[in-house]
Every structure is written in C-alpha cells, then in structure tokens.
Design an enzyme around this catalytic site. Sequence first.
Site, PDB file in Angstrom:
ATOM      1  N   PHE A 149      52.728  58.246  49.876  1.00 47.51           N
ATOM      2  CA  PHE A 149      51.379  58.819  49.960  1.00 47.51           C
ATOM      3  C   PHE A 149      50.983  59.571  48.693  1.00 47.51           C
ATOM      4  CE2 PHE A 149      53.640  62.743  51.059  1.00 47.51           C
ATOM      5  CZ  PHE A 149      52.871  63.687  50.405  1.00 47.51           C
ATOM      6  N   LYS A 173      52.386  47.074  50.885  1.00 47.08           N
ATOM      7  CA  LYS A 173      52.291  47.871  52.118  1.00 47.08           C
ATOM      8  C   LYS A 173      52.121  49.314  51.651  1.00 47.08           C
ATOM      9  CE  LYS A 173      53.924  50.420  54.719  1.00 47.08           C
ATOM     10  NZ  LYS A 173      53.302  51.759  54.897  1.00 47.08           N
ATOM     11  N   GLU A 176      50.289  54.614  54.920  1.00 37.94           N
ATOM     12  CA  GLU A 176      49.238  54.610  55.942  1.00 37.94           C
ATOM     13  C   GLU A 176      48.410  55.897  55.881  1.00 37.94           C
ATOM     14  OE1 GLU A 176      52.452  54.816  56.154  1.00 37.94           O
ATOM     15  OE2 GLU A 176      53.198  55.583  58.067  1.00 37.94           O
ATOM     16  N   SER A 226      60.700  58.548  50.072  1.00 33.85           N
ATOM     17  CA  SER A 226      61.730  59.574  50.250  1.00 33.85           C
ATOM     18  C   SER A 226      63.132  58.946  50.242  1.00 33.85           C
ATOM     19  CB  SER A 226      61.484  60.301  51.568  1.00 33.85           C
ATOM     20  OG  SER A 226      61.569  59.371  52.631  1.00 33.85           O
ATOM     21  N   CYS A 281      56.897  63.500  42.700  1.00 29.74           N
ATOM     22  CA  CYS A 281      58.352  63.295  42.651  1.00 29.74           C
ATOM     23  C   CYS A 281      58.923  63.839  41.352  1.00 29.74           C
ATOM     24  CB  CYS A 281      58.691  61.825  42.795  1.00 29.74           C
ATOM     25  SG  CYS A 281      58.059  60.886  41.421  1.00 29.74           S
ATOM     26  N   GLU A 380      64.426  68.586  49.686  1.00 28.39           N
ATOM     27  CA  GLU A 380      63.198  68.381  48.918  1.00 28.39           C
ATOM     28  C   GLU A 380      62.050  68.995  49.728  1.00 28.39           C
ATOM     29  OE1 GLU A 380      61.743  64.314  48.588  1.00 28.39           O
ATOM     30  OE2 GLU A 380      60.858  64.765  46.641  1.00 28.39           O
TER      31      GLU A 380
HETATM   32  P1  NAD Z   1      58.147  58.093  52.893  1.00 25.37           P
HETATM   33  O1  NAD Z   1      59.530  57.699  52.551  1.00 25.37           O
HETATM   34  O2  NAD Z   1      57.905  58.811  54.164  1.00 25.37           O
HETATM   35  O3  NAD Z   1      57.201  56.788  52.961  1.00 25.37           O
HETATM   36  C1  NAD Z   1      57.191  55.839  51.917  1.00 25.37           C
HETATM   37  C2  NAD Z   1      56.800  54.488  52.504  1.00 25.37           C
HETATM   38  O4  NAD Z   1      57.779  54.096  53.463  1.00 25.37           O
HETATM   39  C3  NAD Z   1      55.455  54.496  53.223  1.00 25.37           C
HETATM   40  O5  NAD Z   1      54.770  53.303  52.907  1.00 25.37           O
HETATM   41  C4  NAD Z   1      55.840  54.556  54.689  1.00 25.37           C
HETATM   42  O6  NAD Z   1      54.912  53.910  55.523  1.00 25.37           O
HETATM   43  C5  NAD Z   1      57.175  53.835  54.722  1.00 25.37           C
HETATM   44  N1  NAD Z   1      58.066  54.358  55.779  1.00 25.37           N
HETATM   45  C6  NAD Z   1      58.126  55.632  56.233  1.00 25.37           C
HETATM   46  N2  NAD Z   1      59.068  55.743  57.187  1.00 25.37           N
HETATM   47  C7  NAD Z   1      59.629  54.520  57.323  1.00 25.37           C
HETATM   48  C8  NAD Z   1      60.664  54.003  58.144  1.00 25.37           C
HETATM   49  N3  NAD Z   1      61.320  54.771  59.017  1.00 25.37           N
HETATM   50  N4  NAD Z   1      60.991  52.701  58.025  1.00 25.37           N
HETATM   51  C9  NAD Z   1      60.338  51.912  57.151  1.00 25.37           C
HETATM   52  N5  NAD Z   1      59.349  52.350  56.341  1.00 25.37           N
HETATM   53  C10 NAD Z   1      58.996  53.645  56.415  1.00 25.37           C
HETATM   54  O7  NAD Z   1      57.585  58.912  51.643  1.00 25.37           O
HETATM   55  P2  NAD Z   1      56.208  59.687  51.531  1.00 25.37           P
HETATM   56  O8  NAD Z   1      56.272  60.911  52.367  1.00 25.37           O
HETATM   57  O9  NAD Z   1      55.069  58.773  51.686  1.00 25.37           O
HETATM   58  O10 NAD Z   1      56.250  60.090  49.983  1.00 25.37           O
HETATM   59  C11 NAD Z   1      56.887  61.248  49.497  1.00 25.37           C
HETATM   60  C12 NAD Z   1      58.285  60.947  49.037  1.00 25.37           C
HETATM   61  O11 NAD Z   1      58.267  59.940  48.019  1.00 25.37           O
HETATM   62  C13 NAD Z   1      58.958  62.145  48.403  1.00 25.37           C
HETATM   63  O12 NAD Z   1      60.288  62.176  48.830  1.00 25.37           O
HETATM   64  C14 NAD Z   1      58.884  61.845  46.909  1.00 25.37           C
HETATM   65  O13 NAD Z   1      59.867  62.477  46.119  1.00 25.37           O
HETATM   66  C15 NAD Z   1      59.045  60.385  46.908  1.00 25.37           C
HETATM   67  N6  NAD Z   1      58.542  59.779  45.691  1.00 25.37           N
HETATM   68  C16 NAD Z   1      59.448  59.336  44.783  1.00 25.37           C
HETATM   69  C17 NAD Z   1      59.010  58.803  43.588  1.00 25.37           C
HETATM   70  C18 NAD Z   1      59.979  58.308  42.567  1.00 25.37           C
HETATM   71  O14 NAD Z   1      59.531  57.731  41.610  1.00 25.37           O
HETATM   72  N7  NAD Z   1      61.273  58.500  42.708  1.00 25.37           N
HETATM   73  C19 NAD Z   1      57.638  58.707  43.327  1.00 25.37           C
HETATM   74  C20 NAD Z   1      56.733  59.149  44.298  1.00 25.37           C
HETATM   75  C21 NAD Z   1      57.206  59.690  45.484  1.00 25.37           C
END
Ligand code: NAD
Length: 495
Positions: A149, A173, A176, A226, A281, A380
């Site tokens: 997000f 994808k 959401e 994450s 991030c 985090e």
């Molecule tokens: P998230 O892991 O909750 O979601 C990321 C994606 O995974 C979304 O599209 C979501 O719909 C999907 N998802 C969520 N739960 C899932 C599950 N149980 N099974 C399958 N798919 C699932 O992350 P977020 O909250 O959207 O974003 C924030 C996180 O992203 C933070 O931890 C941040 O550090 C990380 N991030 C990392 C980088 C990097 O380059 N390393 C860059 C941006 C964000």
Amino acid sequence: MKQINHIIGGSEVVSTSGRTSPVFNPATGEVTAEVGLGTVEEVDQAVAAAAAAFGPWSETSLAKRTAIMFRFRDLVDRYKEDMAGLLTAEHGKVLSDSLGEVQRGLENIEYATGVSEHLKGEFSQEASTGIDVYSVRQPLGVVAGISPFNFPAMVPMWMYPNAIATGNTFVLKPSEKNPSVNMLAAELLDEAGLPHGVFNVVQGDKVAVDRLLEHPDVAAISFVGSTPIARYIYTTGTNAGKRVQALGGAKNHMVVLPDADIGLAADAAVSAGYGSAGERCMAISVVVAVGSSADPLVAAIEERIPGLAVGAGTDADSQMGPVITAEHRDRIAAFVEGAPSEGATVVVDGTSQTFEGDGFFIAPSLIDNVTPEMACYRQEIFGPVLNVVRVDTYDEAIELIAANPFGNGTAIFTRDGGAARRFQIDVDAGMVGINVPVPVPVAYYSFGGWGDSLFGGVHAYGPEGINFYTKAKVITSRWPDPATSSIDLGFPQNI
Ligand code: NAD
C-alpha cells in the site's frame, strides 16, 4: 459508491466474488470506493489474457516496444498531478510526497525505454577455430507483480516497465487499500499503444495472490510488502517452480558519529523518520547515537518536531499526512504507549495529540534509551516513530545493525570521509547512505536489502530487474568456412 474493477485483456471486468474491500480517504476516514476482490477464475482469466498476448508481444521489435515506453513515459509525466491526487486521496501522503513518488516511478519507465541497450548480448568471435559464442536474453512469459500500500504507483513501476519492455506480459495485483492509481496507469499504457492483454490488473487479496502463486502459466513473481508475506510468497512461489523476488520489511538504522553536523543529522532524521508518516520501507526507524552525539541530537530532533505540520495531504501546509487505516494508527500508538514499561524514555509522545474529525492521524513520536530487546526496536512499526539507541562506539553501532534481522537501508552521518568509507565496507545492509538518510538507488542501479528484507537474492529494477525478467541463452555456433565448401558459393578460393 465508486467500484474499482479488474483490467483484463484491455477491458474492465467486474468481480463476481461478492467480496469487496473498502478504500478509505485516510485524511477523513470516509470510505470513498469499494474494490472487488478477485476470484480464482478471474485470476485465471487475467493470466489467460496475458498468455495469449505473450507470443505477439515478445516478437514485437525492440524499436516498437521502445516507442510505446517513450509514449507511456510522456503520458505519466503529463498526468503526474492526477496520479499524485489519487495517491494522496487513497494513501494519505502529502501532495509533494505523492508527486515525488510518481517522479521516482517515472525514472524506472525512463530506464525501460533503454531496453534495446539493456538487452544487448555478448559475442565472442572465433572462441575456437570456426566457432563463435554469443548470448541473448529472452522474456519469461507471464509475470506477476504483487505490491504494497505504501507506494501504490512507484513500486509497480519498479516492476512492469522493465518486465513489459523486455517482452513479457504482466498481471499486477495491487494493494487492495489504494488501487485507483493503477487503473489510471492501465489507461495510460493503453493510450501509449500497448496491445491489450500485455498489462492486466487483478484486484484482490490472499485468494488472488495464492492463485498467482500456483498458476502453472505464471513464470515469475515480483513481490514487495511485509517480511512475513514476502517469506510466504518466496517459499510458495519457488516450491511451485517459479522465479521469485520478494522484498520484505525493514528497520533502518541511521548512525550519527560524534563529529557529525548535528543540525544536518537532526533534519535528516526528522524528514526520513516522519516523512510519509514513516510508511516507507526506507524510512529511518532507529537513530544510533554514538558517544557524545546523543544528548545534542535528541534535543535537536525534539526541538524540530513541533514545527512539523500534520494534516490532510491535500493541504499545501501539511508536511505529514495520516497513516493508512485506523487499525494501523492504533498499532503504532501501542508501541509508543508500551515503551516506558520496557524502560525507554518517551521524549515526544505523538499519541497525546488529538485531531479533529475521523482521519487516521497520529503525530510524530521520539523514544530515547531504546534497547534491542524492546518491542519498539524488534518490530517494524511503519509509522512516525523514531527510536534512539545510544551506543559508546562505532563498533557497537556496526554490531547492532548486524544483529538486526532486517538489512534494507542504513545511513551514517559524519564529517570524516575515512569513517564513512569504513562504514560502507563494514555495514550489513543492501543500501547505504553517507550523509543521505534515504538512499533509494536511482533507476539504473538496483534496489534491494539483505537478510529478512529480501528473499530470492535478486534486487528490484535496474540491471538486476532486467535479468530477473529475462532468461539467458548462450549459443555456440560453428559454420564451415565457405572457402572450403564443396558447393561453389561464389567465394574466391583463397580469401
Ligand atoms: P503486506 O505484506 O501486508 O501486503 C503486500 C501485498 O501482499 C498486498 O498486495 C496484499 O494484498 C498482499 N497480502 C497481504 N497479506 C497476504 C497474505 N496473507 N497472503 C497473500 N498475500 C497477502 O504489506 P503492506 O502493509 O501493504 O505494505 C507495507 C510493508 O511493505 C512494510 O513491511 C514495508 O516495509 C514493506 N515494503 C517493503 C519495500 C521494500 O522495498 N523492501 C518497499 C515498500 C514496502
């Protein structure tokens, strides 16, 4: 209520799942749209559209693919204010941050316009007598991107421009939580002349992600999100035989040596810790104050916090917007509220500030005397909270960072070039800033952390992105010299 649908084969497709997810305006707390969450069949439909488009697209000349990327680049540039508006409306970040996000995404499109240069192979003439050896890189097929997000426009742009330019077709994808900006991106790709089916968007949650992970026609997955989900994506995707790069969470440390310019370091900590409400991030989350830097540094950060205007991202005076959801705000507050019971000192308590209305606002917090076993250090937080860990020496700072499971970015603030050089060699992290708090690489380098910040080893975008989306082929070729041919080819016999 606005409905957000899929884009499959160039058309909007309404989800039949009956399951939806609310899209909020985080500054007001209002639900502004509903996104239809995709079914297994809808993912299959998107993958089928991408698979059908792959043959012709992969055979489209580099010149034509490049021209489309150039047109897309111009369209994103022309519509960047609209993109930024959508980002602020659904993410909450201030407009200048949203514009910055589009700009950093644009860099990746510009990099992809150079695909003909990036795909040049190697050639060794006469590797053995009469034998030439050369290499090419070919696209993988259908590749999928799953994005978080916090950078709804930029992170997908780390993926699809390079994937498409190298001849793949793509299924995105998006998160959401803020899906609208990628609907605009899809429109602009269409306007740029991208054939239908080359770029598809499936809205959804775990159901859609799991189908992408197991679908036999998906060759590769790029994930950013994450750490627990990144680990799951990597394990599940590679078990299904796919190429996977999965970028995870972070806990970025900024080391301040006693000789640093304290004012500069405090400005950097404030902008890198609280910018975009800490939902980056590459945000600085831990300030590691070495020796005598600690007291003046904490005082300088504390002094700056009241000057940081927290408000709606659409308000030109705001420097920090709300966080993404009410639940996330409460989770952030719990870290700050729990810190004193673990022995930390809350210097600035953002949770005590109240805001009018129902927006998901939380003011910046500063926690001093943090130690590695505390919850606010181990996890985090992904919010506007800076932790200060005090250490006596440079070596202790290096050990602290090495012991942390994440290894995304890090930074050092010092006036000593030798110390900075030592740091860049010693430190355990994938991206290092020297007097630069958020060292996100430019598009012609690649982005990736170490440890739990990256699964799969291959960094995102730049040269590693090009390699990720292509497979290498090496050709060893022997052609007899025409001069010795038994058939007269018209060559002189003694060239
Ligand atoms: P998230 O892991 O909750 O979601 C990321 C994606 O995974 C979304 O599209 C979501 O719909 C999907 N998802 C969520 N739960 C899932 C599950 N149980 N099974 C399958 N798919 C699932 O992350 P977020 O909250 O959207 O974003 C924030 C996180 O992203 C933070 O931890 C941040 O550090 C990380 N991030 C990392 C980088 C990097 O380059 N390393 C860059 C941006 C964000």
